[in-house]
Enzyme design. Structure first.
Site, mmCIF file in Angstrom:
data_model
loop_
_atom_site.group_PDB
_atom_site.id
_atom_site.type_symbol
_atom_site.label_atom_id
_atom_site.label_comp_id
_atom_site.label_asym_id
_atom_site.label_seq_id
_atom_site.Cartn_x
_atom_site.Cartn_y
_atom_site.Cartn_z
ATOM 1 N N ASP A 187 -35.484 23.954 35.441
ATOM 2 C CA ASP A 187 -36.888 23.819 35.051
ATOM 3 C C ASP A 187 -37.609 25.138 35.324
ATOM 4 O O ASP A 187 -37.877 25.479 36.477
ATOM 5 C CB ASP A 187 -37.538 22.680 35.840
ATOM 6 N N HIS A 189 -40.575 25.704 34.256
ATOM 7 C CA HIS A 189 -41.903 25.199 34.629
ATOM 8 C C HIS A 189 -43.031 26.090 34.100
ATOM 9 O O HIS A 189 -44.040 26.309 34.775
ATOM 10 C CB HIS A 189 -41.990 25.064 36.159
ATOM 11 N N GLU A 214 -35.767 23.605 30.795
ATOM 12 C CA GLU A 214 -37.076 22.955 30.623
ATOM 13 C C GLU A 214 -38.215 23.968 30.686
ATOM 14 O O GLU A 214 -38.218 24.853 31.534
ATOM 15 C CB GLU A 214 -37.235 21.911 31.737
ATOM 16 N N GLU A 240 -44.034 17.923 28.867
ATOM 17 C CA GLU A 240 -44.894 17.273 29.867
ATOM 18 C C GLU A 240 -46.341 17.719 29.738
ATOM 19 O O GLU A 240 -47.240 17.017 30.176
ATOM 20 C CB GLU A 240 -44.365 17.537 31.281
ATOM 21 N N ASP A 263 -44.767 12.592 29.192
ATOM 22 C CA ASP A 263 -45.067 11.875 30.428
ATOM 23 C C ASP A 263 -45.873 10.639 30.055
ATOM 24 O O ASP A 263 -46.959 10.757 29.473
ATOM 25 C CB ASP A 263 -45.855 12.770 31.389
ATOM 26 N N HIS A 290 -40.737 12.898 31.369
ATOM 27 C CA HIS A 290 -41.214 13.550 32.597
ATOM 28 C C HIS A 290 -41.724 12.454 33.515
ATOM 29 O O HIS A 290 -42.490 11.594 33.079
ATOM 30 C CB HIS A 290 -42.357 14.493 32.206
#
Lengths: 379, 380
Positions: A187, A189, A214, A240, A263, A290
């Site tokens: 991830d 992020h 991700e 997400e 999400d 997510h």
């Protein structure tokens, strides 16, 4: 049946806060939901209070009608706070629908399309060795898939070439620890801005055969994400930070993603997620929701996973063994890295109001990481 | 609950056949569906028999799972025959799932988003006056607020093109002046044209009468040409009855080739598939006007779809309260003021009369073959 009230709860799980909703009806059936804690969370609570009169007095079975009406009347495209509030309300409505019919919510969404729901666990560690050891411990609990940050400690202050080398060393250690029978993912992020940098990092860790990478770049610029996807040779996951059917459709039709990660606490809830899943399915894109929040979020995700053909795997953080497990009456625990398909009517979990009220909210924020020169970093 | 049997009962409705699909369970619940009458109707009936072997013993409420068993089990992308059979079976699963819960099917689709369902019927006549008279009669009987008609004069296949362009609008003009401005009029070119430029000429000739939409202005295969026509044409472009499953609709929508999609729930893959197609359309700001020329179960399924789907526009409708087809169900739904009301009973809320189906067995039916003046086959 008529909705009589929507009550909000705000509590601390020790690290960040959780919001829960409880929707009451005149027939005694109550539904529960979990909006996303956007940070600042109070915006979500205030918005739910503000739009409550649009729901009170209405028939909770008219889910699409109620949510569509709320969205239309807000007029401006919704952002994180409003999508979060409506997602929590969506959970309440589907919970009531399932309880009224006496079946788990997935039975109102096309029925069961699988027998169990695979999860992956996040894993961390200061050094490559610690990362490997943490993963081994989780593997012994039965997990077969893991996600980690690729970055070493304090990477924001390091020269980039060192970040790339140390990231590769961490993934090498993780792969060696979990063996060939486990899946691993990273991830990023949204910490990177440049497509080329995301490609460098991804290429460096690709030899360890990743399940996905991700949020390789920031989510705002779909064209940049598409450029990364066109260049790398591993599945790209993101979502997400996106809300609603339109944003996911733009992402998918820009050929920018292999695996979407909506999400359920902020994408619009189960109703919106089913529409997003349909667009994904028509474009050969799979879904890995997510799920970093509370156990009710997990319950909603498992309901979606049960009935959605292109679901592949669910994020999970071992919440059944954390403080937040107290907030629900039945904290599900995965077995051999899979959740069972629930059988209780509705979403399948009730709130433990006493526990929620005995953990009042704390002030929390995500911190303020900076780059080596003191400028604010992405987090 | 387990599926014990699935049968396809083909009943002749006077001209065409209607393919009823019936699924039985060990708990006594029965579900009904309708497969599209694709032409070689018995081929779809045989395919229902073939598919049922995979489904007997399964829980009928796992609709997504059973759809994948059928669709993926067929391996090759199913065309009209395969998808008609899959669709018909899939409908029965929704009927059973909803009956098991004592709910109307739309309650399994996110609930009711509208209070009544707007429908339209097609009018026709050998002359503009006859078409206008038919339109007025339909409106006086069912209260329609929308109609559909051909943009072509009868026998257009054998006419010089300039005459088609002159005569077609005369029919529309006659109907428009007979019914007034309170009625929307859609036009169905029925995929008879081949050349995009010809469709554009026709659309330009008809546009002054403000048609509701122009349906299948071109052959359905050429999505690129459909997109180009849509960008030039001033009438909303409707198409979709000849497309199968979410993938073809996704291609159409991504090509920006349509304003109004018209999936047929009896051949697009079923109700679940049509809901996915509607989600794709919603993401593209496209509305849905289902194609619905078949029987009373097909209408019922479409009514439940329309009851629950935000971006529904209007439903095609053929009355089920007259002729042979009125015997196929215990109580036919009749539009009032041009709208069908939302049903309240469990499942589709409609009961099939199996004895009536048995009275009208399958009869051979095929579409008429039209020819051009040089005897080459025209599109129908």
């Amino acid at each position: 049946m008529k909705i009589t009230d929507i009550v909000t709860f705000h509590c601390s799980d020790g690290r960040r806060n959780t919001i829960f909703l409880q929707m009451h009806t005149d027939e005694g059936v109550a539904g529960v939901g979990e909006p996303y804690t956007i940070g600042p969370d109070e915006g979500v609570l205030a918005l739910v209070e503000s739009i409550k009169p649009w729901f009170v007095g209405q028939d909770p079975s008219r889910i699409e009608w109620l949510l569509r009406r709320a969205r239309n009347t807000m007029r401006f495209p919704l952002g994180a706070v409003a999508w979060s509030a409506l997602s929590g309300i969506d959970h309440c409505l589907w919970d009531i629908a399932g309880k009224t019919a006496g079946v788990p919510t997935y039975m109102l969404l096309g029925g069961k399309s699988r027998d169990r729901v695979r999860v992956y666990h996040s894993v961390g560690g200061t050094t490559p060795e610690e990362l490997g050891e943490s993963a081994m411990a989780l593997k012994e609990e039965g997990y077969s898939a893991f996600k980690t940050s690729p970055y070493p400690q304090n990477w924001r202050e390091m020269p980039w070439n060192l970040v790339v080398r140390e990231s590769a060393a961490r993934l090498e250690a993780l792969r060696a620890a979990v063996g060939e029978d486990a899946d691993i993912a990273i991830d990023i992020h949204t910490t990177l801005m440049e497509a080329a940098r995301a490609r460098q990092l991804t290429d460096a860790v690709s030899p360890y055969r990743l399940m996905f990478v991700e949020e390789a770049v920031r989510p705002e610029n779909i064209a940049t994400m598409a450029r990364v996807r066109a260049q790398v040779r591993v599945p790209l996951a993101t979502g997400e930070n996106l809300f609603g059917l339109s944003q996911f459709t733009n992402l998918i039709e820009s050929e920018a993603v292999d695996i979407i990660q909506p999400d359920l606490c902020v994408c619009g809830g189960l109703l919106e997620a089913k529409k997003i899943a349909a667009v994904a399915e028509a474009n050969y894109v799979t879904i890995a929701p997510h799920n970093p929040l509370g156990l009710l979020s997990t319950a909603a995700c498992v309901q979606l996973a049960a009935c959605t053909p292109n679901f592949i795997i669910l994020e999970y953080h071992g919440d059944h063994a954390r403080l937040k497990a107290q907030f629900v009456d039945d904290p599900w625990q995965p077995v051999d890295g899979y959740f069972d398909i629930p059988v209780r009517p509705g979403l399948g979990m009730e709130l433990n109001i006493d526990a929620i009220q005995s953990h009042p909210p704390i002030h929390w924020d995500r911190g303020f990481p900076t780059l080596a020169d003191g400028s604010p970093a992405n987090l | 609950m387990k599926i014990t049997n699935i049968t396809c009962i083909v009943a002749n409705a006077g001209r065409r056949n209607i393919l009823f699909v019936k699924t039985e369970t060990d708990e006594g619940l029965v579900g009904w569906g309708e497969a599209y009458g694709v032409g070689p109707d018995m081929a779809a009936a045989v395919t229902v028999d073939y598919l049922k072997e995979w489904l007997i013993g399964e829980d009928p409420r796992n609709i997504e799972y059973l759809w994948a068993i059928m669709y993926q089990g067929l391996r090759f992308p199913p065309g009209s025959v395969g998808l008609a059979a899959v669709s018909g079976i899939e409908h029965t699963l929704w009927d059973i799932s909803a009956k098991a819960l004592g709910l109307p099917v739309y309650r399994l689709l996110g609930g009711q988003v509208r209070d009544r369902i707007r429908v339209y019927q097609s009018c026709r006549g050998a002359t503009p006056e006859e078409a206008a008279e038919h339109a007025v009669n339909l409106i006086s009987r069912y209260g329609y607020t929308a109609l559909k008609m051909s943009p072509f004069p009868p026998g257009q296949e054998t006419m010089p093109w300039n005459k088609v362009l002159r005569e077609g609008p005369r029919f529309l003009e006659a109907v428009r002046s007979a019914v007034g401005d309170g009625v929307d009029i859609g036009l169905d070119a029925h995929a008879k044209l081949f050349e995009p430029a010809r469709a554009l000429e026709l659309a330009d000739a008809l546009a002054p009468h403000q048609p509701f939409f122009l349906e299948e202005p071109l052959r359905p295969e050429n999505i690129g040409a459909m997109g180009e026509l849509r960008r030039k044409m001033s009438i909303p472009l409707a198409t979709g009855e000849c497309l199968y499953a979410k993938f073809e609709f996704s291609d159409l929508l991504r090509a920006e080739a349509v304003d109004i999609i018209q999936p047929d729930v009896c051949v697009c893959g079923g109700l679940g598939e049509m809901r996915k197609i509607a989600a794709l359309a919603e993401a593209h700001d496209v509305v849905v006007a289902p194609h619905n020329p078949m029987g009373p179960i097909a209408t019922a399924i479409n009514v439940h779809f329309a009851a629950a789907t935000s971006n529904f526009l209007i439903l095609e409708f053929v009355p089920h309260d007259t002729g042979t087809r009125s015997e196929f169900v215990k109580e036919a739904w009749v539009p009032v003021d041009g709208y069908i009301s939302i049903p309240e009973g469990p499942g589709w809320g409609l009961e099939v009369d199996e004895e009536a189906l048995a009275r009208y067995p399958y009869a051979s039916w095929r579409r008429a073959n039209t020819r051009r003046p040089d005897n080459s086959p025209a599109f129908i």
